[in-house]
Design an enzyme around this catalytic site. Structure first.
Site, mmCIF file in Angstrom:
data_model
loop_
_atom_site.group_PDB
_atom_site.id
_atom_site.type_symbol
_atom_site.label_atom_id
_atom_site.label_comp_id
_atom_site.label_asym_id
_atom_site.label_seq_id
_atom_site.Cartn_x
_atom_site.Cartn_y
_atom_site.Cartn_z
ATOM 1 N N HIS A 1 40.586 26.199 39.333
ATOM 2 C CA HIS A 1 41.131 26.426 40.822
ATOM 3 C C HIS A 1 40.152 25.651 41.661
ATOM 4 O O HIS A 1 39.072 25.284 41.492
ATOM 5 C CB HIS A 1 41.017 27.858 41.319
ATOM 6 C CG HIS A 1 42.106 28.688 40.557
ATOM 7 N ND1 HIS A 1 42.524 29.833 40.838
ATOM 8 C CD2 HIS A 1 42.948 28.238 39.264
ATOM 9 C CE1 HIS A 1 43.566 30.214 40.122
ATOM 10 N NE2 HIS A 1 43.736 29.483 39.273
ATOM 11 N N GLU B 1 38.255 26.544 44.281
ATOM 12 C CA GLU B 1 37.173 27.247 44.549
ATOM 13 C C GLU B 1 36.224 27.171 43.540
ATOM 14 O O GLU B 1 34.917 26.786 43.563
ATOM 15 C CB GLU B 1 37.386 28.803 44.677
ATOM 16 C CG GLU B 1 38.205 29.021 45.894
ATOM 17 C CD GLU B 1 39.707 29.194 45.432
ATOM 18 O OE1 GLU B 1 40.238 28.393 44.656
ATOM 19 O OE2 GLU B 1 40.219 30.298 45.792
ATOM 20 N N CYS C 1 42.014 34.244 44.609
ATOM 21 C CA CYS C 1 42.441 35.039 43.740
ATOM 22 C C CYS C 1 41.620 35.853 42.998
ATOM 23 O O CYS C 1 39.978 35.563 43.290
ATOM 24 C CB CYS C 1 43.168 34.334 42.481
ATOM 25 S SG CYS C 1 42.250 33.296 41.584
ATOM 26 N N CYS D 1 38.801 33.838 41.198
ATOM 27 C CA CYS D 1 37.789 32.886 42.197
ATOM 28 C C CYS D 1 36.837 33.848 42.937
ATOM 29 O O CYS D 1 35.712 33.510 43.250
ATOM 30 C CB CYS D 1 38.738 32.235 43.109
ATOM 31 S SG CYS D 1 39.726 30.912 42.243
#
Length: 155
Positions: free
Chosen positions: A59, A61, A89, A92
């Site tokens: 992801h 992040e 999410c 993250c």
């Protein structure tokens, strides 16, 4: 009415939006992230790379946090800010907490999987040893438009 945004946060979000657009063009969900140091300088950046790498943890992040930690030579990013186009999410948000980031700035809310104020609020959970200052809704229209266009094209 939109709230004023600190200049370093605005500049970082500008870069995160560029990264998000790049992710979308590459076939990944258009999310971009940057990590800034206490002076507002970008020390790490990333975009979603799950499709490109086959890595479920890639992801934006996580990619940005990894790069910032490598650049600074430490996992502890306690004087840093993570700026991301979409609310993190659960995974993250956990990475944000583990990295000790001080501030989280994000654009669009994620009403299905958000973990920084919408569905969950892990980053400010008082039961955990670290909490993060959150600034939400920065450049939300632009961030949401990228996501909407990406998913509309797939329907």
């Amino acid at each position: 009415m939109s709230l004023p945004v600190a200049a370093p946060d605005a500049a970082a979000m500008d870069r995160a939006l560029v990264l998000a657009a790049q992710a979308g063009a590459a076939g990944d969900v258009p999310v971009g992230a940057v990590v800034t140091d206490a002076a507002g300088r970008i020390v790490g950046e990333g975009r979603n790379e799950r499709e490109a790498t086959g890595d479920p943890t890639a992801h934006a992040e996580v990619v940005a946090l990894r790069r910032a930690a490598a650049a600074l030579g430490s996992w502890n990013l306690d004087r840093c800010t993570l700026v991301v186009t979409l609310e993190p999410c659960v995974m993250c948000a956990g990475a944000v907490l583990q990295s000790r980031v001080s501030r989280l700035v994000y654009g669009a809310w994620d009403d299905k999987a958000g973990a920084a104020g919408s569905v969950h609020d892990l980053v400010r959970d008082r039961r955990l040893p670290h909490r993060v200052e959150v600034v939400a809704g920065v450049r939300e229209p632009e961030a949401s438009a990228l996501l909407r266009a990406f998913f509309d094209a797939r329907r």
